[in-house]
Structures are given as structure tokens and as C-alpha cells.
Scaffold this motif. Structure first.
Motif, PDB file in Angstrom:
ATOM      1  N   HIS A  34      -2.961   0.553   6.830  1.00 14.56           N
ATOM      2  CA  HIS A  34      -1.987  -0.032   5.740  1.00 14.56           C
ATOM      3  C   HIS A  34      -1.004   1.240   5.657  1.00 14.56           C
ATOM      4  CE1 HIS A  34      -3.987  -3.647   5.325  1.00 14.56           C
ATOM      5  NE2 HIS A  34      -5.202  -2.973   5.259  1.00 14.56           N
ATOM      6  N   LEU A  35      -0.672   1.861   6.630  1.00 21.24           N
ATOM      7  CA  LEU A  35       0.260   3.086   6.569  1.00 21.24           C
ATOM      8  C   LEU A  35       1.303   2.739   7.299  1.00 21.24           C
ATOM      9  CD1 LEU A  35      -2.168   6.021   6.818  1.00 21.24           C
ATOM     10  CD2 LEU A  35      -1.133   5.272   4.817  1.00 21.24           C
ATOM     11  N   ARG A  36       2.050   1.560   6.867  1.00 20.38           N
ATOM     12  CA  ARG A  36       3.188   1.064   7.786  1.00 20.38           C
ATOM     13  C   ARG A  36       4.624   1.793   7.477  1.00 20.38           C
ATOM     14  NH1 ARG A  36       0.004  -3.407   5.780  1.00 20.38           N
ATOM     15  NH2 ARG A  36      -1.504  -4.133   7.289  1.00 20.38           N
ATOM     16  N   THR A  37       4.861   2.082   6.421  1.00 19.03           N
ATOM     17  CA  THR A  37       6.073   2.816   6.088  1.00 19.03           C
ATOM     18  C   THR A  37       6.143   4.176   5.602  1.00 19.03           C
ATOM     19  OG1 THR A  37       5.867   2.207   3.884  1.00 19.03           O
ATOM     20  CG2 THR A  37       6.586   0.403   5.087  1.00 19.03           C
ATOM     21  N   ILE A  38       7.310   4.896   5.665  1.00 16.78           N
ATOM     22  CA  ILE A  38       7.424   6.254   5.219  1.00 16.78           C
ATOM     23  C   ILE A  38       6.807   6.381   3.883  1.00 16.78           C
ATOM     24  CG2 ILE A  38       8.867   7.833   4.813  1.00 16.78           C
ATOM     25  CD1 ILE A  38       8.606   7.762   7.733  1.00 16.78           C
ATOM     26  N   ASN A  39       7.123   5.359   2.930  1.00 19.02           N
ATOM     27  CA  ASN A  39       6.796   5.670   1.686  1.00 19.02           C
ATOM     28  C   ASN A  39       5.158   5.419   1.655  1.00 19.02           C
ATOM     29  OD1 ASN A  39       7.390   5.577  -1.097  1.00 19.02           O
ATOM     30  ND2 ASN A  39       6.792   3.500  -1.471  1.00 19.02           N
ATOM     31  N   ASP A  40       4.585   4.644   2.318  1.00 15.02           N
ATOM     32  CA  ASP A  40       2.892   4.642   2.476  1.00 15.02           C
ATOM     33  C   ASP A  40       2.454   5.793   2.717  1.00 15.02           C
ATOM     34  OD1 ASP A  40       2.881   1.855   2.021  1.00 15.02           O
ATOM     35  OD2 ASP A  40       3.008   1.370   3.897  1.00 15.02           O
ATOM     36  N   LEU A  41       3.220   6.617   3.818  1.00 11.05           N
ATOM     37  CA  LEU A  41       2.718   7.929   4.125  1.00 11.05           C
ATOM     38  C   LEU A  41       2.941   8.908   3.344  1.00 11.05           C
ATOM     39  CD1 LEU A  41       3.895   7.672   7.699  1.00 11.05           C
ATOM     40  CD2 LEU A  41       1.795   7.863   7.257  1.00 11.05           C
ATOM     41  N   LYS A  42       3.959   8.837   2.563  1.00  8.80           N
ATOM     42  CA  LYS A  42       4.066   9.984   1.369  1.00  8.80           C
ATOM     43  C   LYS A  42       3.073   9.823   0.406  1.00  8.80           C
ATOM     44  CE  LYS A  42       9.077  10.465   1.767  1.00  8.80           C
ATOM     45  NZ  LYS A  42      10.512  10.374   1.389  1.00  8.80           N
ATOM     46  N   LYS A  43       2.830   8.500  -0.159  1.00  9.34           N
ATOM     47  CA  LYS A  43       1.822   8.168  -1.044  1.00  9.34           C
ATOM     48  C   LYS A  43       0.614   8.953  -0.867  1.00  9.34           C
ATOM     49  CE  LYS A  43       3.873   3.947  -3.113  1.00  9.34           C
ATOM     50  NZ  LYS A  43       3.464   2.610  -3.346  1.00  9.34           N
ATOM     51  N   GLU A  44       0.338   8.541   0.668  1.00  8.87           N
ATOM     52  CA  GLU A  44      -1.260   9.052   1.097  1.00  8.87           C
ATOM     53  C   GLU A  44      -1.025  10.672   1.064  1.00  8.87           C
ATOM     54  OE1 GLU A  44      -4.995   8.204   2.875  1.00  8.87           O
ATOM     55  OE2 GLU A  44      -3.553   6.838   1.799  1.00  8.87           O
TER      56      GLU A  44
END
Length: 484
Positions: A34-44
Motif C-alpha cells: 500500500h505504498l502507491r503514492t509519493i505521499n504514502d512513501l513520505k509517511k512511511e
């Protein structure tokens, strides 16, 4: 995890073990995690940073090199996401807004001497971390103490802090800060390893500790080489070219369990490079790795199994590994190991059994009973591996006899009815091997209702499954014709 996702496990392994993994692997990981967007990756990235800072390191029981792997995966997944959905304007706007906010640099990322964001963090003998150029100036000025603690330094070697460096890189990406420029790397011009981009001075210092250090220094040096070898392909070439492999092989016999773990794992990481496989084998490592597999700690045994799998990619090594007595302790690990240990053992066994002589060794070491126990325990997460190994054993006469003695027909039919496509295929292949030339097994299969399950598989299975199911149906039909 309560239930292992085999595709996820295979993708994670491929992403780490291969020098240039296929982009499709990272696309699948992006979806699965569930790392589908740049925002997801930043949160992770921020979550990882917060976890490490709150724990003053890494959580208890979690190896530090996992951070290296997580950082690598996040970078690759980010590349995949950007390639799928490039949004340069929004990305630039993000970076611009971050710049306007002037993020506060965490204290952990500042050099205690300069108070600036560290570009090339290194560890001194007291365990404190500094920017390389700053602490080097301190040492060059004749100081013999740690600037922060004032403790006397037991030595002046500087060890790269790759864990912190990865954290800083993650923080920079998440906050739109330009990544620190690399410092301290050297272009290696020595024969055989020219052009490799690695920290050669650090590697040479670690080899000195391996060769001449006390137990603590050897343990620390082996651990650092383990991380360096995991990090990238250049390091694997540099470390091997510097002569580390024979020293690490010697440490496989260390009486210190942690040193032994580091040594076998360093060899595992080095073996990813094809040329290094030959160097490791020529250094006489196989018998010592087998000894670690028999007598080491659980982590050492798991990594010894993974190392043997890596080395067995070369066909000539399959023979040597089997002859060195690896199969019985691999079977023990398959029975008694952790979930990860069982997977490592199964993968190594499967690869070794490609050589016919190892099939005989495995059967005589009584591999079939534990495989049948794994097959009958779907909750154990090893059904896929057990069926794959049984299918390759069934192609050999001794393996076929041993499998038949375990009375597997009922469970095989159940798998053909309800299993995954690959498991149904392997179950049909095993059933075909058993039934070929043996009317007794055909009779049992017929009595247990195999025909309906095989008909369905012959219509809806994989191509290989359809062929195997069709072959068994033919045998069943011939038997009925004879009886009729």
C-alpha cells in the motif's frame, strides 16, 4: 506475520538478492505494501525515522541491517511510483513548500562538533558519531579523546555509520531537503577491483581487526563487513578483492556465537556476486558452513542454509555441498527451525536435489516423513515448499518408493481439489510418478475419488497440471478397461 504471503516473500527476497531486480517486482511490492503514492512513501519514511529515534536505535530484536533494506526498498518503490505517475509540478511544489517551512534538523542528525547536518557520519571507538571531516580534523590536531564524552579513544579508526546515513537520506527526501553530497568514498585503483566505488580505507581497517584484533574487535569488524557487503555490489567486489573471504571463513569456527553469525552472514551477502561464489568455495568454506548449519545459533544456522543455497546455484557446488553432509542438518532445520529457517532450509534442499546423487542422500536421511508432516499442516505455511520438494524427489526411484510408503494419495487428491494452481500441479506430478507402473497406487487413487478431481484439473489447471492430470486419467482408464 500470521500467514506468509509467498509471492510477497519471493519478491522481497528477489529485490534484495538480485543486483538489478525487474521493475515489476517493485510494482507488486508497491501494491502489496500500500505504498502507491509519493505521499504514502513520505509517511512511511517519517514513520521509520520516528521509530528509530524513539527507540534510540532500532527496536529490540530487530537487526540493524533491516533499516538498510527498508531504505533501499523505499527508494526503488519511489522510482517505480514516479515512473508510473510522474507529477513533476506537484513534486516541485512539495519541495518548494518544504523549503519555505525550513524543517528543523533532528539533533541526532547533527554533528556534535559542527552542529551541521552530517553528510558522512562515522563512529569512533566510544560509540559516538561525528561528521568524518570534523572528527578527522580533531584527530589530526593531536587529540586522543572523544569530543562529546571526553573518554580516551582506544583507537582512531573511523567506522562508517550507514544506518544513520540512511536515516538522514530518508529524512531529507521526506522534508524536501537536498540530499547530502557523498564524501569519503575513494576510487579503487588496485588490480582486480579498479573502478569500484567503495570506502576502501574503512574496509582495510576492518580487515586488520579481523586478522589481528581481539574477540570484541573481530566481532565488530565482521558485523560491519556484513553490513557493507549487504549494501551494494561495489562493496561486495571491494571486500572480496581485499582478501576478506579467507579471514571470514576462519571466523566460521569462532567460539563466539555472534562473531560466527556475522561471518556466515557476511559470506552470504558476498556470495550474491557470482565471482565471489568461487572464491568462497576455493577458500574451503563449505565444510565450515555445514558445521555452522549443524551447531550454530538459530540465526547462524538460517544464514548458513541461505549461503549454501546461494553457492549451490553453480552446479559443481551442488555436488560438493551434498558430499560435505549438508542435507541431514538442512532436514533438521526444516523440522525445527523458525518459519524463516524452514524456508531457507527448503529452498536450499530444493536446489541441491536438482543433482541426482543428492536425491539419494535426502531419501536416506529420511526427508520424506517431515515433508509429509509439513504437507498435512496448512497453517504451518510450508505446503508449497513440501510439495515442490516431494515432486522433485518423486522423479527418482528411491524417492518414489519412500513417498509411497508414507501413504500420500489421500492428501494429494485433497490438494488437487482445493490447492493453489502451483500446488495442484505438483500434487498431480507426484501422483503421476507414483501411479506410473504401479497398479496398487492406481487402485487406491480410484477408490479415493481421484478421477473427478483430475478431470477438473485437466480442464482448469496450469499447462503442466493439465498434462499430468491427463496422464493419470489415461492410466486410470486403462486399469478400468483391464478390470472390465
Amino acid at each position: 506475520m500470521e500467514s506468509l504471503d509467498l509471492q510477497l516473500a519471493m519478491d522481497l527476497a528477489a529485490a534484495q538478492m538480485e543486483d538489478d531486480p525487474d521493475a515489476i517486482i517493485f510494482k507488486r511490492l508497491s501494491e502489496k505494501l500500500h505504498l502507491r503514492t509519493i505521499n504514502d512513501l513520505k509517511k512511511e519514511s517519517l514513520a521509520i525515522h520516528d521509530m528509530v529515534i524513539s527507540c534510540s536505535g532500532f527496536p529490540a530484536g530487530v537487526p540493524e541491517e533491516y533499516l538498510e533494506t527498508m531504505s533501499f526498498l523505499l527508494r526503488k518503490i519511489k522510482d517505480c511510483v514516479m515512473a508510473e505517475s510522474p507529477v513533476p509540478d506537484a513534486h516541485e511544489a512539495d519541495k518548494s513548500s518544504f523549503k519555505h517551512r525550513s524543517p528543523v534538523i533532528p539533533d541526532d542528525f547533527r554533528c556534535p562538533i559542527s552542529l551541521e547536518l552530517m553528510k558522512d557520519p562515522v563512529i569512533v571507538s566510544t560509540g559516538q558519531t561525528y561528521e568524518r571531516s570534523c572528527i578527522q580534523k580533531w584527530l589530526d590536531a593531536g587529540h586522543k579523546t572523544c569530543p562529546k564524552t571526553q573518554q580516551t579513544l582506544s583507537h582512531t579508526a573511523l567506522t562508517p555509520n550507514y544506518v544513520l546515513k540512511s536515516l538522514i537520506a530518508l529524512w531529507c527526501e521526506s522534508n524536501g531537503v537536498e540530499l547530502p553530497k557523498k564524501q569519503g568514498n575513494c576510487r579503487n585503483k588496485r588490480s582486480g577491483i579498479g573502478g569500484s566505488d567503495c570506502d576502501r580505507a574503512a574496509i582495510d581497517a576492518l580487515l586488520q581487526k579481523l586478522a589481528n584484533g581481539n574477540i570484541e574487535q573481530q566481532r565488530a569488524a565482521a558485523g560491519e563487513l556484513r553490513l557493507l557487503a549487504k549494501r551494494n555490489a561495489d562493496n561486495r567486489v571491494c571486500i572480496a578483492g581485499s582478501g576478506a573471504i579467507p579471514l571470514l571463513v576462519e571466523l566460521l569456527s569462532s567460539t563466539d556465537p555472534r562473531t560466527q553469525e556475522h561471518a556466515v552472514t557476511a559470506l552470504l551477502n558476498l556470495s550474491i556476486n557470482e565471482a565471489n561464489k568461487g572464491i568462497i568455495v576455493n577458500a574451503g568454506a563449505i565444510p565450515d558452513i555445514v558445521d555452522v548449519l549443524k551447531n550454530g545459533s538459530m540465526e547462524a544456522r538460517e544464514n548458513a542454509a541461505a549461503t549454501l543455497f546461494s553457492l549451490s546455484v553453480l552446479d559443481e557446488n551442488k555436488v560438493a555441498i551434498g558430499a560435505a553432509g549438508a542435507i541431514p542438518p538442512l532436514i533438521d532445520l526444516l523440522c525445527q527451525g523458525t518459519p524463516r529457517g524452514k524456508k531457507d532450509a527448503a529452498t536450499a534442499i530444493f536446489n541441491l536435489l536438482i543433482y541426482q546423487g543428492n536425491k539419494v542422500r535426502a531419501v536416506r536421511a529420511r526427508i520424506v516423513p517431515p515433508l509429509m508432516r509439513l504437507l498435512k499442516d496448512p497453517g504451518g505455511g510450508m505446503v508449497d515448499e513440501a510439495l515442490a520438494i516431494l515432486a522433485i524427489l518423486a522423479s527418482h526411484q528411491e524417492g518414489k518408493v519412500a513417498i509411497g510408503q508414507a501413504e500420500p494419495i489421500n492428501i494429494l487428491i485433497e490438494v488437487i481439489k482445493t490447492g493453489s494452481p502451483r500446488n495442484r500441479e505438483n500434487a498431480a506430478a507426484i501422483l503421476w510418478s507414483l501411479c506410473t507402473g504401479d497398479s496398487q497406487y492406481l487402485k487406491v487413487a480410484s477408490e479415493l475419488g481421484a478421477e473427478d478431481a483430475l478431470k477438473e484439473l485437466s480442464e482448469n489447471g496450469t499447462d503442466r497440471a493439465k498434462r499430468k492430470a491427463g496422464n493419470v486419467l489415461e492410466l486410470l482408464q486403462r486399469t478400468e478397461d483391464v478390470i472390465g
